[in-house]
Design a protein around this motif. Structure first.
Motif, PDB file in Angstrom:
ATOM      1  N   UNK A 246      89.942 121.809 167.738  1.00 45.19           N
ATOM      2  CA  UNK A 246      90.331 120.427 168.041  1.00 45.19           C
ATOM      3  C   UNK A 246      91.835 120.375 168.336  1.00 45.19           C
ATOM      4  N   UNK A 247      92.324 119.267 168.837  1.00 48.46           N
ATOM      5  CA  UNK A 247      93.738 119.160 169.183  1.00 48.46           C
ATOM      6  C   UNK A 247      94.653 119.463 168.000  1.00 48.46           C
ATOM      7  N   UNK A 248      95.791 120.048 168.321  1.00 50.62           N
ATOM      8  CA  UNK A 248      96.866 120.252 167.341  1.00 50.62           C
ATOM      9  C   UNK A 248      96.641 121.314 166.277  1.00 50.62           C
ATOM     10  N   UNK A 249      95.623 122.120 166.439  1.00 48.15           N
ATOM     11  CA  UNK A 249      95.441 123.188 165.452  1.00 48.15           C
ATOM     12  C   UNK A 249      96.313 124.395 165.793  1.00 48.15           C
TER      13      UNK A 249
ATOM     14  N   UNK B  77      88.186 112.296 173.630  1.00 47.20           N
ATOM     15  CA  UNK B  77      88.266 113.743 173.377  1.00 47.20           C
ATOM     16  C   UNK B  77      86.944 114.470 173.190  1.00 47.20           C
ATOM     17  N   UNK B  78      86.098 113.996 172.299  1.00 46.96           N
ATOM     18  CA  UNK B  78      84.925 114.834 172.042  1.00 46.96           C
ATOM     19  C   UNK B  78      84.160 115.200 173.312  1.00 46.96           C
ATOM     20  N   UNK B  79      83.934 114.198 174.167  1.00 53.19           N
ATOM     21  CA  UNK B  79      83.177 114.463 175.388  1.00 53.19           C
ATOM     22  C   UNK B  79      83.879 115.464 176.282  1.00 53.19           C
TER      23      UNK B  79
ATOM     24  N   UNK C   4      87.809 130.569 167.136  1.00 49.40           N
ATOM     25  CA  UNK C   4      87.773 129.176 166.694  1.00 49.40           C
ATOM     26  C   UNK C   4      88.912 128.963 165.699  1.00 49.40           C
ATOM     27  N   UNK C   5      89.828 128.095 166.062  1.00 55.54           N
ATOM     28  CA  UNK C   5      90.982 127.822 165.194  1.00 55.54           C
ATOM     29  C   UNK C   5      90.767 126.545 164.419  1.00 55.54           C
TER      30      UNK C   5
ATOM     31  N   UNK D 211      82.407 120.902 165.941  1.00 63.72           N
ATOM     32  CA  UNK D 211      82.597 122.042 166.856  1.00 63.72           C
ATOM     33  C   UNK D 211      81.849 123.265 166.313  1.00 63.72           C
ATOM     34  N   UNK D 212      81.944 123.456 165.001  1.00 64.75           N
ATOM     35  CA  UNK D 212      81.276 124.599 164.379  1.00 64.75           C
ATOM     36  C   UNK D 212      79.767 124.566 164.585  1.00 64.75           C
TER      37      UNK D 212
END
Ligand code: GDP
Length: 456
Positions: free
Chosen positions: A11-14, A69-71, A89-90, A104-105
């Motif tokens: 996701x954003x910012x990770x 975002x999700x879409x 995957x971060x 996401x997972x």
């Protein structure tokens, strides 16, 4: 050499971009990284402790309206992950697992691409709780990194390496799904009945191409369509005719030893080699030598006892030869043994059917998932020994080739692995993965220790 592709997702910012920049450094090639151009994906040549790979960063949409975002994320990430050999995957180790991470997972678990999980922003000791939380994703062992401070890179290296090396080893071979005409050779001692068999096969079949100048000097190949009674389909067979098998050989030739050259040539040409025995003479030492040569050259072997029409004490003879083969060919058990009569034609269809079957096994590719599930089980059931108290570690396996099926195992201290253990793996593989009685190749590759490399 095929290059592996790594997709960084999260996701954003990770910290995806930070990690991307660290892996790619100055080598990033941004084609349209101009202001105003929305880039959803950056790509570059990544490098980590000597590993080289292509990296895709799925960031770039982070300035958009978060509600969308999700879409958007799904569409972008999906494309990258499907293209990649491994998804990195971060998650943010300091914030811990969020519902978006879990979403996401869940999606990643449903995809075919292998996933490794890194808990980022874990510099110093921070973020251990977040890393442990990431186990909940059900995507294996999460490891801690700090993209910004360059920590945990060895763990990242270890996690990425199998996926990258596997790809480097994968051969870009053309695999013909139907296999084309079966390339068949018939070998055996003089007077076993090879010429008679070939004449019978050809006499009863429709030749589709006449004798053509072939493969090597003095040999021609003949192609015809065999009518497979099991499927009622016509299947193409291309037979090598060594030194004029179809001609009636002269008497003097018959007194000579089996031409070593003939056998060699036949083996070079063939996918499947039929070793013809003479049932009136049983199995002789030279037959075993030829059989070993075929197996050692990695060809599929079928053994046929000819002159079965005049064989005496048929079942005792068959069992005796079967037992002698099992003992004499210790490197490969269960080689198909059939009986034929080149004179009456009995058994020829079964022989050709068996030849097509072993070619199928000889050409088989085992799926990566199935192969590794088998491997983990095999190593768990019977772990490798620990010479001098230090355990040999076998990490993963990959099939690098077919025809014959060939595998490479990566691990450490593999040079000390006893051949008895390799034999155990081969036997277990043959049994559990249905590879059949075809020769297999197995080799070991030592993984280098990145610490050692760096101090050199
Ligand atoms: P090659 O040297 O292996 O090519 O052997 P040939 O095809 O020339 O056969 C050698 C001898 O065995 C010939 O006399 C054949 O007639 C005989 N022969 C070959 N196949 C059979 C068979 O299935 N049954 C019987 N009874 N004789 C056979």
């Amino acid at each position: 050499m095929p290059q592996a592709t790594v997709a960084i997702v999260g996701r954003p910012n990770v910290g995806k971009s930070t990690l991307f920049n660290r892996l790619v450094g100055k080598r990033v090639a941004l084609v349209d990284d101009r202001p105003g151009v929305t880039r959803d994906r950056r790509e570059g040549e990544g490098e980590l402790l000597g590993l080289q790979f292509r990296v895709m960063d799925t960031a770039g949409f982070e300035d958009e309206d978060p509600k969308s975002l999700p879409g958007r994320m799904r569409a972008q990430t999906e494309a990258a992950v499907r293209e990649a050999d491994v998804a990195l995957f971060l998650i943010d180790a300091r914030e811990g697992l969020t519902s978006m991470d879990e979403e996401i997972g869940r999606w990643l678990r449903s995809e075919d691409t292998p996933v490794i999980v890194a808990a980022n922003k874990a510099e110093g000791r921070g973020g251990e709780a977040g890393r442990l939380e990431a186990y909940k994703l059900g995507l294996g062992d999460p490891f801690a990194i700090s993209a910004e401070h360059g920590e945990g890179l060895v763990d990242l290296f270890e996690a990425l390496r199998p996926h990258i090396e596997r790809e480097e080893f994968a051969e870009t071979e053309e695999e013909d799904p139907d296999g084309g005409p079966l390339k068949l050779a018939i070998v055996g001692r003089p007077n076993a009945g090879k010429s008679t068999l070939v004449n019978k096969m050809l006499g009863e079949e429709r030749m589709i191409t006449g004798p053509e100048a072939g493969i090597t000097r003095d040999s021609i190949s003949i192609e015809w369509l065999w009518n497979d009674p099991a499927t009622t389909e016509e299947r193409a067979v291309r037979l090598i005719d060594t030194a004029g098998l179809r001609k009636r050989a002269k008497v003097e030739d018959k007194l000579e030893k089996l031409s070593v050259m003939d056998t060699k040539r036949a083996i070079d040409f063939a996918e499947v080699v039929v070793l013809l025995l003479d049932a009136t003479r049983g199995l002789e030492v030279q037959d075993l030598k030829i059989a070993s040569q075929v197996i050692d050259e990695g060809r599929a072997l079928v053994i046929a006892m000819n002159k079965w029409d005049v064989a005496e004490g048929a079942s005792a003879l068959f069992n005796g030869v079967k037992a002698a083969l099992e003992e004499g060919l210790s490197q490969l058990k269960g080689v198909p043994l059939l009986t034929v009569s080149a004179i009456t034609g009995k058994g020829i269809d079964q022989l050709l059917g068996a030849a097509f079957d072993v070619r199928e096994q000889w050409s088989r590719r085992i799926g990566t998932g199935e192969l590794n599930r088998w491997f983990e089980r095999a190593v768990e059931t019977n772990p490798p020994p620990a010479p001098g108290g230090k355990r040999i570690k076998l990490r993963y396996i990959t099939q690098v080739k077919t025809r014959p099926p060939s595998f490479v195992i990566f691990g450490s201290r593999v040079d000390q692995l006893p051949t008895s253990y390799e034999r155990y793996l081969l036997n277990s593989m043959r049994r559990d993965l249905g590879l059949g009685p075809v020769p297999l190749r197995l080799s070991m590759r030592a993984q280098k220790n990145p610490y050692v490399d760096q101090t050199k």
